[in-house]
Design a protein around this motif. Structure first.
Motif, mmCIF file in Angstrom:
data_model
loop_
_atom_site.group_PDB
_atom_site.id
_atom_site.type_symbol
_atom_site.label_atom_id
_atom_site.label_comp_id
_atom_site.label_asym_id
_atom_site.label_seq_id
_atom_site.Cartn_x
_atom_site.Cartn_y
_atom_site.Cartn_z
ATOM 1 N N ALA A 229 0.827 -1.205 0.000
ATOM 2 C CA ALA A 229 0.000 0.000 0.000
ATOM 3 C C ALA A 229 0.863 1.258 0.000
ATOM 4 O O ALA A 229 0.596 2.213 -0.746
ATOM 5 N N ALA A 230 1.900 1.275 0.816
ATOM 6 C CA ALA A 230 2.785 2.438 0.859
ATOM 7 C C ALA A 230 3.465 2.665 -0.486
ATOM 8 O O ALA A 230 3.600 3.806 -0.947
ATOM 9 N N ALA A 231 3.903 1.589 -1.124
ATOM 10 C CA ALA A 231 4.567 1.727 -2.427
ATOM 11 C C ALA A 231 3.627 2.355 -3.446
ATOM 12 O O ALA A 231 4.011 3.268 -4.203
ATOM 13 N N ILE A 232 2.384 1.876 -3.501
ATOM 14 C CA ILE A 232 1.416 2.422 -4.455
ATOM 15 C C ILE A 232 1.173 3.900 -4.188
ATOM 16 O O ILE A 232 1.227 4.745 -5.103
ATOM 17 N N LEU A 233 0.895 4.245 -2.932
ATOM 18 C CA LEU A 233 0.530 5.622 -2.586
ATOM 19 C C LEU A 233 1.697 6.584 -2.747
ATOM 20 O O LEU A 233 1.510 7.735 -3.172
ATOM 21 N N LEU A 234 2.906 6.149 -2.425
ATOM 22 C CA LEU A 234 4.082 7.009 -2.608
ATOM 23 C C LEU A 234 4.386 7.212 -4.086
ATOM 24 O O LEU A 234 4.694 8.336 -4.523
ATOM 25 N N SER B 143 0.350 -7.447 -6.538
ATOM 26 C CA SER B 143 0.345 -7.308 -7.993
ATOM 27 C C SER B 143 -0.015 -5.892 -8.407
ATOM 28 O O SER B 143 0.523 -5.364 -9.387
ATOM 29 N N ARG B 144 -0.928 -5.246 -7.648
ATOM 30 C CA ARG B 144 -1.269 -3.848 -7.943
ATOM 31 C C ARG B 144 -0.049 -2.955 -7.749
ATOM 32 O O ARG B 144 0.174 -2.018 -8.519
ATOM 33 N N ALA B 145 0.733 -3.242 -6.719
ATOM 34 C CA ALA B 145 1.948 -2.458 -6.504
ATOM 35 C C ALA B 145 2.927 -2.650 -7.655
ATOM 36 O O ALA B 145 3.520 -1.684 -8.153
ATOM 37 N N ALA B 146 3.096 -3.895 -8.095
ATOM 38 C CA ALA B 146 4.037 -4.174 -9.184
ATOM 39 C C ALA B 146 3.622 -3.488 -10.479
ATOM 40 O O ALA B 146 4.474 -3.139 -11.311
ATOM 41 N N GLU B 147 2.307 -3.283 -10.669
ATOM 42 C CA GLU B 147 1.806 -2.641 -11.886
ATOM 43 C C GLU B 147 1.843 -1.120 -11.819
ATOM 44 O O GLU B 147 1.598 -0.446 -12.818
ATOM 45 N N THR B 148 2.135 -0.561 -10.643
ATOM 46 C CA THR B 148 2.104 0.888 -10.463
ATOM 47 C C THR B 148 3.366 1.532 -11.028
ATOM 48 O O THR B 148 4.478 1.164 -10.638
#
Length: 447
Positions: free
Chosen positions: A24-29, A120-125
């Motif tokens: 979650a942190a990776a996506i939001l950052l 997977s959502r983080a990897a696609e961000t």
């Protein structure tokens, strides 16, 4: 401290741990412009946390919404986590007020479904590099400030330089250890075992929690028709419990008031136990370091708050440090702001949880609030807001709520005292052979 763009960093942020908090942190950052390395010590992209309540409280719903995960969770079969709680005064059953909005909710969903989904959502961000099989073995930096990590990878050792190192690596956080951040530990006087069952219907299809003072138990419906059941007895019972693990577990569940029909269900996992689970609290920041999720604060699993707090702390961190982690502003000042938010939002809950973890009966305030919630719908809704972590301890125990609870309980005592007085007068007149009426129907005296 402001860093020049030419400082030579590989990334703006390096995150250790690609579970809920780290992903979650990776996506939001990254969405806010930071370049993020997301490290996961396990090489399997489908890896997940096994020991978990599998519940996301309603306070985390806004984070799920910001992440864009709500449609995917619904499609994956996540169950909206309505709940009822058993107490010695009966069931607390929160319901929406007449003509009022529906009660806030989030979801119950197994980590075997949730963890790979958010990872997977983080990897696609854009802006996130997911690096599997990368285990942090130390921190880079000097003068007491982290500036990156040393990692062990399938191809050997490497270094990753970053302005900010984030520990999202759980209660045994290696990042916290290497940064010299100590943990304050609170003893948990309960142990716990859980297992997953299929074909186990729950009344209303909603979660159940039993407050047995001091023992606890819960049953949460999850995706794919799977129900998670946990028992959390006093540690004094542990030696006898372990002599026959399966028999003891099933006996505990069978003895619950309105027990779920566990004997007709299929157990699809082994019994997963935690014999010692202290509550841990750490300072959420150090120079060049931030801690999120269980690395910053490990709560008591009986409350089912860990997943939600993992997501919320990731959001608080991203909002506080995204621009400064990318080199635009004072990172230390932003970290201090995150630390203040974390302490303000969670320290009160942790204080109450640590006190209740002593495996004691309800204290006077708890007796007041729980008994009133079992007797009054508005108090049940108030309890729901607190259990969902939408209001904190101060709002939960505000003077208006305490007066309301006292009035509810006083009214209950008066109402229950009237039949007793009436019965005494009738018995004196009839010699004890009175015919009683319950719910408007006559009840004949026994022969």
């Amino acid at each position: 401290m402001t860093e020049p763009e030419s400082a030579g960093y590989d990334y703006d942020v390096v995150i250790s741990g690609a579970g809920l908090a780290g992903s979650a942190a990776a996506i939001l950052l990254a969405r806010r412009g930071a370049r993020v390395a997301l490290l996961e010590r396990r090489s399997d992209p489908g890896a997940y946390k096994v020991l978990c309540t599998h519940s996301l409280h309603a306070g985390a719903y806004p984070v799920l919404d910001e992440l864009g995960l709500i449609p995917a969770l619904e499609k994956a079969g996540a169950v909206r986590n309505e709940a009822r709680w058993y107490t010695r005064w009966g069931w607390i059953e929160p319901r929406a007020a007449p003509k009022g909005p529906e009660l806030p909710y989030a979801y119950n969903i197994r980590r075997s479904t949730l963890d790979p989904l958010i990872r997977s959502r983080a990897a696609e961000t854009p802006g996130v590099d997911l690096l599997l099989g990368h285990r942090v073995t130390g921190l880079l930096g000097g003068a007491g400030r982290a500036s990156g990590v040393c990692v062990s990878t399938p191809r050997g050792e490497r270094q990753i330089r970053a302005r900010l190192v984030v520990g999202a690596d759980g209660k045994e956080s290696a990042v916290a250890k290497f940064a010299g951040v100590p943990a304050r530990s609170y003893e948990n006087a309960r142990f716990g075992y859980l297992a997953h069952f299929r074909g186990l219907p729950l009344p209303g299809g909603i979660g159940h929690t039993w407050f047995l003072e001091p023992d606890m138990a819960y049953a949460f419906p999850n995706d794919d028709g799977v129900t998670v059941i946990a028992v959390l007895p006093d540690k004094k019972r542990l030696p006898a419990f372990r002599e026959d693990l399966e028999g003891s577990f099933l006996a505990c569940v069978r003895a619950l008031p309105d027990a779920p029909p566990i004997d007709s269900a299929e157990r699809i996992t082994k019994f997963i136990g935690v014999l010692d689970h202290p509550l841990l609290t750490r300072e959420p920041t150090a120079p060049g370091v931030a801690l999120i999720g269980d690395a910053a604060l490990t709560g008591d699993p009986l409350w089912g708050v860990g997943c939600g707090w993992a997501l919320q702390s990731a959001q608080w961190l991203a909002r506080a440090v995204a621009s400064t982690a990318a080199g635009r502003g004072d990172l230390d000042r932003s970290l201090a702001a995150y630390a203040r938010t974390h302490r303000r939002r969670l320290s009160g809950y942790q204080y109450l949880a640590a006190d209740f973890a002593r495996a004691r009966p309800f204290n006077p305030l708890e007796r007041l609030m729980f008994s009133a919630a079992a007797r009054d719908e508005s108090m049940a809704r108030h309890m729901h807001l607190f259990a969902s972590r939408l209001i904190g301890p101060l709002r939960f125990l505000n003077p208006v709520a305490l007066v309301k609870a006292s009035a509810v309980n006083l009214g209950h005592r008066v109402a229950t005292a009237v039949p007793t007085r009436t019965r005494s007068r009738v018995e004196r007149r009839t010699g004890g052979g009175a015919v009683w009426r319950r719910r408007g129907r006559p009840s004949a005296p026994r022969a």
